[in-house]
Scaffold this motif. Structure first.
Motif, short mmCIF file in Angstrom:
data_model
loop_
_atom_site.label_atom_id
_atom_site.label_comp_id
_atom_site.label_asym_id
_atom_site.label_seq_id
_atom_site.Cartn_x
_atom_site.Cartn_y
_atom_site.Cartn_z
N PRO A 165 0.59 -1.29 -0.09
CA PRO A 165 0.09 -0.17 -0.08
C PRO A 165 0.74 0.99 0.23
CG PRO A 165 -0.21 -0.91 2.38
CD PRO A 165 0.41 -2.18 1.24
N ASN A 166 2.48 1.38 0.67
CA ASN A 166 2.79 2.33 0.47
C ASN A 166 4.23 2.93 -1.12
OD1 ASN A 166 1.79 3.08 3.17
ND2 ASN A 166 3.50 2.12 3.85
N SER A 167 3.30 1.76 -2.39
CA SER A 167 4.44 1.74 -2.85
C SER A 167 4.38 2.72 -3.63
CB SER A 167 4.01 0.71 -4.55
OG SER A 167 5.17 0.55 -5.37
N GLY A 168 5.44 3.72 -3.57
CA GLY A 168 5.69 4.79 -4.74
C GLY A 168 5.40 6.03 -3.43
N LEU A 169 5.65 5.78 -2.21
CA LEU A 169 5.24 7.37 -1.99
C LEU A 169 5.40 7.82 -0.96
CD1 LEU A 169 1.60 6.39 -0.43
CD2 LEU A 169 1.60 7.55 -2.39
N ASP A 170 5.89 8.84 -0.89
CA ASP A 170 7.12 9.71 0.54
C ASP A 170 6.75 8.87 1.32
OD1 ASP A 170 5.55 11.39 2.31
OD2 ASP A 170 5.22 11.96 -0.16
N PRO A 171 7.62 9.22 2.62
CA PRO A 171 7.83 8.17 4.40
C PRO A 171 6.57 9.02 4.81
CG PRO A 171 10.03 9.16 3.86
CD PRO A 171 9.13 9.51 2.10
N VAL A 172 6.06 10.39 4.95
CA VAL A 172 4.87 10.92 5.48
C VAL A 172 3.84 10.89 4.84
CG1 VAL A 172 3.98 13.34 5.90
CG2 VAL A 172 6.50 13.47 5.89
N THR A 173 3.65 10.56 3.93
CA THR A 173 3.02 10.40 2.73
C THR A 173 2.30 7.93 3.34
OG1 THR A 173 2.62 11.92 1.34
CG2 THR A 173 1.00 9.75 1.27
N SER A 174 3.91 7.71 3.39
CA SER A 174 3.03 6.28 3.88
C SER A 174 3.07 6.16 5.54
CB SER A 174 4.77 5.27 3.75
OG SER A 174 4.85 5.52 2.60
N GLY A 175 2.78 7.24 5.52
CA GLY A 175 2.65 7.28 7.75
C GLY A 175 0.98 7.23 7.51
N VAL A 176 1.01 8.24 6.77
CA VAL A 176 -0.66 8.32 7.19
C VAL A 176 -1.61 7.00 5.97
CG1 VAL A 176 -2.28 9.94 5.76
CG2 VAL A 176 -0.71 10.81 6.39
N ILE A 177 -1.05 6.46 5.08
CA ILE A 177 -1.74 4.69 4.44
C ILE A 177 -1.21 4.56 5.71
CG2 ILE A 177 -1.54 3.65 3.28
CD1 ILE A 177 -2.24 6.38 1.96
N ASP A 178 -0.58 3.89 6.74
CA ASP A 178 -0.65 2.92 7.68
C ASP A 178 -1.29 3.56 8.70
OD1 ASP A 178 1.61 1.49 6.27
OD2 ASP A 178 3.22 2.10 7.19
N SER A 179 -1.54 4.53 9.04
CA SER A 179 -2.44 4.37 9.93
C SER A 179 -3.59 4.32 9.56
CB SER A 179 -1.92 6.70 10.75
OG SER A 179 -0.95 6.71 11.41
N LEU A 180 -4.13 4.98 8.78
CA LEU A 180 -5.19 4.81 8.45
C LEU A 180 -5.67 3.41 8.20
CD1 LEU A 180 -6.31 7.87 5.53
CD2 LEU A 180 -7.58 7.11 7.42
N ILE A 181 -4.75 2.46 7.57
CA ILE A 181 -4.98 0.88 8.03
C ILE A 181 -5.43 0.37 9.21
CG2 ILE A 181 -3.97 -1.25 7.30
CD1 ILE A 181 -2.87 0.29 4.24
N SER A 182 -4.18 0.64 9.70
CA SER A 182 -4.24 0.27 11.66
C SER A 182 -5.54 1.17 12.23
CB SER A 182 -2.62 0.95 12.14
OG SER A 182 -3.02 0.47 13.65
#
Length: 249
Positions: A165-182
């Motif tokens: 789900p974080n493929s191609g995203l910057d670290p900050v945006t990746s963290g947002v996606i991780d938080s949402l999924i969690s």
């Protein structure tokens, strides 16, 4: 809960998944990690039913998918949400239409009810109403991922699969996606399985982690256990992943 019991998968006579077993629990973020070509994607696609396994069993809350007929599989499919690596949004549909699509295909809700549910899911992933009428090409990669999450949860699935789900995203945006999924996983108590090589995800949301190497399960544990691992293949993978992360800074 999803259980993999001694599953084997072959392609053209070559075995690529060797007797993998694990239990993926409800209300937890279950991560499958490993380097490219390790077999983690094969495992994920086998669990979700995109690949048929030759041996073993895959159980969804006790229901063995390897013994299901077509009608049973279609019914189970409506309990599954999927976030694809490239978001897999339809370019010709608006954001709202993309999120509403599973409801248009599978639900008996009225048009007004489908719109309402789709908008609720967009709000849940923090997308403002003004994004409803935009097309995927008009929004950022991070916003596209959030649209993909909204679409994946619109039918209130019992099981959620996330392929990189974080493929191609910057670290900050990746963290947002991780938080949402969690957050969504814990709020809804669903079984979430995430295929990733992102070590940030491992150490922030990895509650249950399975490490795959050459089609074998080499290690299994929690994010607390991983730093104490005596598995040489896992330790080599972690060292390589951390080195790449530092080079990217």
């Amino acid at each position: 809960m999803i259980e993999a019991k001694d599953i084997f998968k072959t392609f053209n006579g070559r075995t690529v998944m060797h007797g993998v077993s694990s239990t993926f629990e409800d209300g937890k973020t279950n991560l499958i990690i490993g380097k490219s070509g390790s077999g983690k994607t094969v495992l994920l696609k086998s669990l979700v039913g995109l690949y048929e396994v030759e041996l073993g069993a895959i159980l969804y809350d006790g229901r063995d998918t390897t013994r299901m007929g077509r009608r049973e599989r279609l019914k189970l499919r409506q309990e599954i949400g999927m976030i694809f690596q490239g978001s897999a949004l339809f370019d010709y549909m608006t954001v709202l239409e993309n999120v509403r699509f599973p409801l248009d295909m599978f639900s008996n809700l009225t048009a007004a009810e489908r719109d309402k549910r789709a908008k609720e899911c967009l709000r849940r992933v923090n997308l403002e109403a003004t994004a409803d009428s935009l097309f995927p090409a008009q929004i950022s990669g991070g916003m596209q991922k959030r649209v993909a999450i909204a679409r994946a949860i619109v039918q209130e699935p019992r099981y959620l699969f996330c392929d990189e789900p974080n493929s191609g995203l910057d670290p900050v945006t990746s963290g947002v996606i991780d938080s949402l999924i969690s957050e969504i996983t814990h709020e809804s108590g669903i079984t979430t399985i995430i295929n990733t090589h992102d070590m940030n995800s491992v150490f922030t949301i990895g509650e249950h982690i399975v490490f795959i190497e050459s089609g074998h399960k080499k290690w299994e544990g929690t994010q607390d256990d991983i730093l104490k691992s005596d598995c040489p293949e896992l330790n080599a993978f972690m060292s390589s992943a951390v080195r790449i992360m530092k080079m990217g800074k």
